[in-house]
Design a protein around this motif. Structure first.
Motif, short mmCIF file in Angstrom:
data_model
loop_
_atom_site.label_atom_id
_atom_site.label_comp_id
_atom_site.label_asym_id
_atom_site.label_seq_id
_atom_site.Cartn_x
_atom_site.Cartn_y
_atom_site.Cartn_z
N VAL A 132 0.84 -1.21 0.00
CA VAL A 132 0.00 0.00 0.00
C VAL A 132 0.87 1.25 0.00
O VAL A 132 0.63 2.20 -0.77
CB VAL A 132 -0.96 -0.01 1.22
CG1 VAL A 132 -1.65 1.34 1.37
CG2 VAL A 132 -1.99 -1.11 1.07
N ILE A 133 1.91 1.26 0.87
CA ILE A 133 2.79 2.45 0.95
C ILE A 133 3.54 2.63 -0.37
O ILE A 133 3.65 3.74 -0.90
CB ILE A 133 3.77 2.31 2.13
CG1 ILE A 133 3.01 2.23 3.47
CG2 ILE A 133 4.74 3.48 2.16
CD1 ILE A 133 3.89 1.90 4.66
N SER A 134 4.08 1.52 -0.91
CA SER A 134 4.86 1.61 -2.16
C SER A 134 3.97 1.98 -3.34
O SER A 134 4.41 2.66 -4.27
CB SER A 134 5.56 0.27 -2.43
OG SER A 134 6.41 -0.08 -1.37
N PHE A 135 2.72 1.53 -3.32
CA PHE A 135 1.78 1.86 -4.41
C PHE A 135 1.50 3.36 -4.44
O PHE A 135 1.42 3.98 -5.51
CB PHE A 135 0.49 1.07 -4.22
CG PHE A 135 -0.54 1.33 -5.29
CD1 PHE A 135 -0.46 0.69 -6.52
CD2 PHE A 135 -1.59 2.22 -5.06
CE1 PHE A 135 -1.42 0.93 -7.51
CE2 PHE A 135 -2.54 2.47 -6.05
CZ PHE A 135 -2.46 1.82 -7.28
N ASN A 136 1.34 3.96 -3.26
CA ASN A 136 1.03 5.38 -3.17
C ASN A 136 2.28 6.25 -3.36
O ASN A 136 2.21 7.32 -3.95
CB ASN A 136 0.38 5.71 -1.82
CG ASN A 136 -0.99 5.07 -1.68
OD1 ASN A 136 -1.71 4.92 -2.67
ND2 ASN A 136 -1.35 4.67 -0.47
N THR A 137 3.43 5.78 -2.80
CA THR A 137 4.69 6.52 -2.92
C THR A 137 5.77 5.53 -3.36
O THR A 137 6.45 4.94 -2.51
CB THR A 137 5.07 7.17 -1.57
OG1 THR A 137 4.99 6.16 -0.55
CG2 THR A 137 4.15 8.30 -1.22
N PRO A 138 5.95 5.31 -4.67
CA PRO A 138 6.91 4.30 -5.16
C PRO A 138 8.34 4.51 -4.67
O PRO A 138 9.10 3.56 -4.53
CB PRO A 138 6.82 4.46 -6.69
CG PRO A 138 5.46 5.03 -6.93
CD PRO A 138 5.19 5.93 -5.76
#
Length: 557
Positions: A132-138
């Motif tokens: 979720v974190i990587s999807f929003n802020t790669p």
């Protein structure tokens, strides 16, 4: 199904985020009922998917672990009971066996299923959070790599230490059980010698040793907690900084990312603990597997060699150069024993303590296997028979009478083969009828553990009645009358003479007067035959060992 749960869980949060960002609903309020119903239905389907996936995954996991625990317990029980007795029970403390059957089996039944479920759930929750974190802020992936390396190092350090600490704690628990059970068994002796304080101190010392292993385990948990909190806070820090540093941040997705990041500390902490608990509790499976690999007795039945229903018909026994030792590193207890016993003969076996008398009897039942040589019973080598076929055709009245909790009738006839009339006849011949008639429920009288509500002599007479019921052609008496008075001893000897008249009887005795009516007497010394002849021939030879034993017993002058 756990992956499906995380899919539905993350999907429902993303869907909620999309719902909250829908401009039409924000602009028109709750006027667009069709769109609201669409959002609500899909959100409901995602929630239902979570419920179904959790339910199915839990049921499958618990059924699988229940089945696994059942199989492992049966392996443990069967292999422990069928284990090579002299190689295992003589060198394994009772406390260690009790620890395995209690603590380790409890780990299989109760702890491991929860560990496995929690490990699956938390590991996938951590992956979902990172996704979720990587999807929003790669760009967060760049920060996640070094944090993952630090996390891995901390985890391996903790698990390696904690696993050994748990093993030490488990090992230090067995002496507590062993010492406590020994203290209970010897309570009367401890009181008689006034050693209560000494045994209490010993017990406290063993508990103290166990706590010494437990305390560092708690310290290691705190060490882990501090480092995981640090890693978790760094994840939250980078997720928040990188989210707000975006050019056009989506408020709902940023909020979702931060919400997931705030949970990661708990997930990381729980993940490491579950991995550690799983590794330490799986040691229980390792120990149970060790018991499952114990050296086993021979097969219970051998279809290639099944004796006739009437075997042994004559009861002739022949020992051919028999060598026996209890363990490979010990001295032999029987050394090249070679004797021949005719069917129906009454043989007395004597010798000083430790000369191989009981070992001689144990080899007939293959409780101890021969290292070399053969034992032939009615022209059949007993090594070729299954243990059930052999042991069910021979009868022994042991030195220590063995009774089990349950009714008296069950102890006399455990397989329910005989009628009450036959049992009463056997009890009468064993001189126990009057006593049993005086009991509340006669044959259905309840015995305590080990038959402790009967005296040792009465237990021995019950074993005699059990032997009378079986009517075997070969009877071994291993100090069978050592615990009864002389009058009862005379009655037993008369019963054996009349009821086992056509049987081969091997009497192992310390009291020489009980074997003076034997056809021949076997004298053992150091596991070898030193005398084997009729009583009169041995007594006429004043240089024989038997003559000296008889003189010391006052049978000859």
């Amino acid at each position: 199904m756990h992956i499906a749960f995380q899919f539905f869980s993350v999907g429902s949060n993303f869907w909620l985020s999309k719902w909250s960002e829908d401009k039409d609903l924000i602009k028109n309020g709750s006027g667009n009922n069709v769109k609201e119903h669409m959002y609500l239905c899909i959100y409901g389907v995602l929630g239902l998917g979570q419920a179904v996936s959790v339910f199915v995954s839990s049921i499958v996991l618990y059924l699988g672990t229940l089945n696994g625990a059942n199989i492992l317990h049966n392996v443990l029980l069967f292999n422990t009971i069928r284990g090579s007795s002299n190689l295992f029970f003589d060198i394994t403390p009772a406390g260690r066996i009790m620890n395995t059957f209690s603590k380790d089996v409890d780990a299989l039944d109760s702890v491991l299923p929860e560990n496995m479920k929690s490990l699956l759930t938390t590991s996938l929750s951590v992956l979902a959070t990172l996704f979720v974190i990587s999807f929003n802020t790669p760009i967060f992936i760049i920060c996640a790599i070094p944090l993952g390396i630090i996390y891995y190092i901390v985890q391996r350090l903790y698990i390696a230490s904690s696993r050994q600490l748990k093993r030490l704690q488990s090992m230090s628990r067995a002496p507590i059980y062993s010492h406590f059970s020994e203290s209970l068994a010897g309570t009367s002796s401890i009181r008689a010698y006034g050693l209560e304080d000494k045994f209490i101190c010993e017990n406290e010392q063993k508990v103290y040793e166990n706590q010494r292993c437990h305390y560092p385990n708690i310290i290691s948990n705190r060490w882990l907690g501090v480092r995981l909190e640090m890693i978790g806070n760094l994840v939250i820090f980078f997720a928040a900084i990188l989210a707000v540093r975006q050019e056009k941040p989506n408020a709902s997705l940023v909020g979702l990312s931060i919400t997931y990041a705030l949970q990661i500390t708990q997930h990381l902490n729980w993940l490491v603990r579950m991995m550690c608990d799983l590794e330490t509790n799986i040691v229980s499976v390792e120990r149970i597997k060790e018991y499952g690999d114990l050296p086993q007795e021979a097969s219970w039945e051998d279809p290639k060699m099944t004796p006739s229903p009437d075997w042994p018909e004559n009861g002739s026994i022949e020992f051919n150069n028999c060598w026996v030792r209890y363990r490979p590193n010990l001295k032999p207890v029987l050394k090249g024993l070679s004797i021949s016993i005719k069917g129906g003969e009454k043989i007395g076996v004597v010798g000083r303590t430790g000369e191989g008398k009981s070992s001689f009897a144990l080899t007939l039942f293959r409780i101890v296997e021969l290292e070399d040589g053969k034992i032939i019973v009615d022209d059949i080598d007993i090594a070729t028979l299954g243990l059930y076929d052999l042991r069910s055709r021979l009868t022994i009245i042991p030195q220590d009478p063995v009774l089990f909790s349950g009714t008296l009738r069950m102890n006399l006839d455990p397989y329910n083969k005989y009628t009450d009339k036959e049992i009463w006849k056997a009890v009468e011949n064993a001189h126990m009828k009057c006593f049993i008639k005086s009991l509340d429920s006669d044959l259905y009288y309840k015995l305590q553990e080990g038959g402790k509500n009967f005296s040792v002599g009465q237990r021995q007479l019950i074993c005699l009645a059990r032997a009378l019921l079986r009517r075997s052609k070969v009877l071994i008496l291993d100090e069978a009358t050592a615990s009864v008075d002389l009058k009862t001893d005379d009655l037993i000897q008369k019963t054996i003479k009349t009821k086992f008249q056509n049987c081969t009887i091997i009497k192992i005795a310390h009291r020489l007067n009980t074997i003076m009516d034997s056809n021949r007497i076997l004298v053992l010394e150091g596991g070898s035959v030193v005398d084997f002849d009729t009583p009169s021939a041995l007594l006429s030879n004043k240089n024989s060992i038997f003559y000296n034993m008889a003189r010391h017993s006052g049978l000859v002058k």
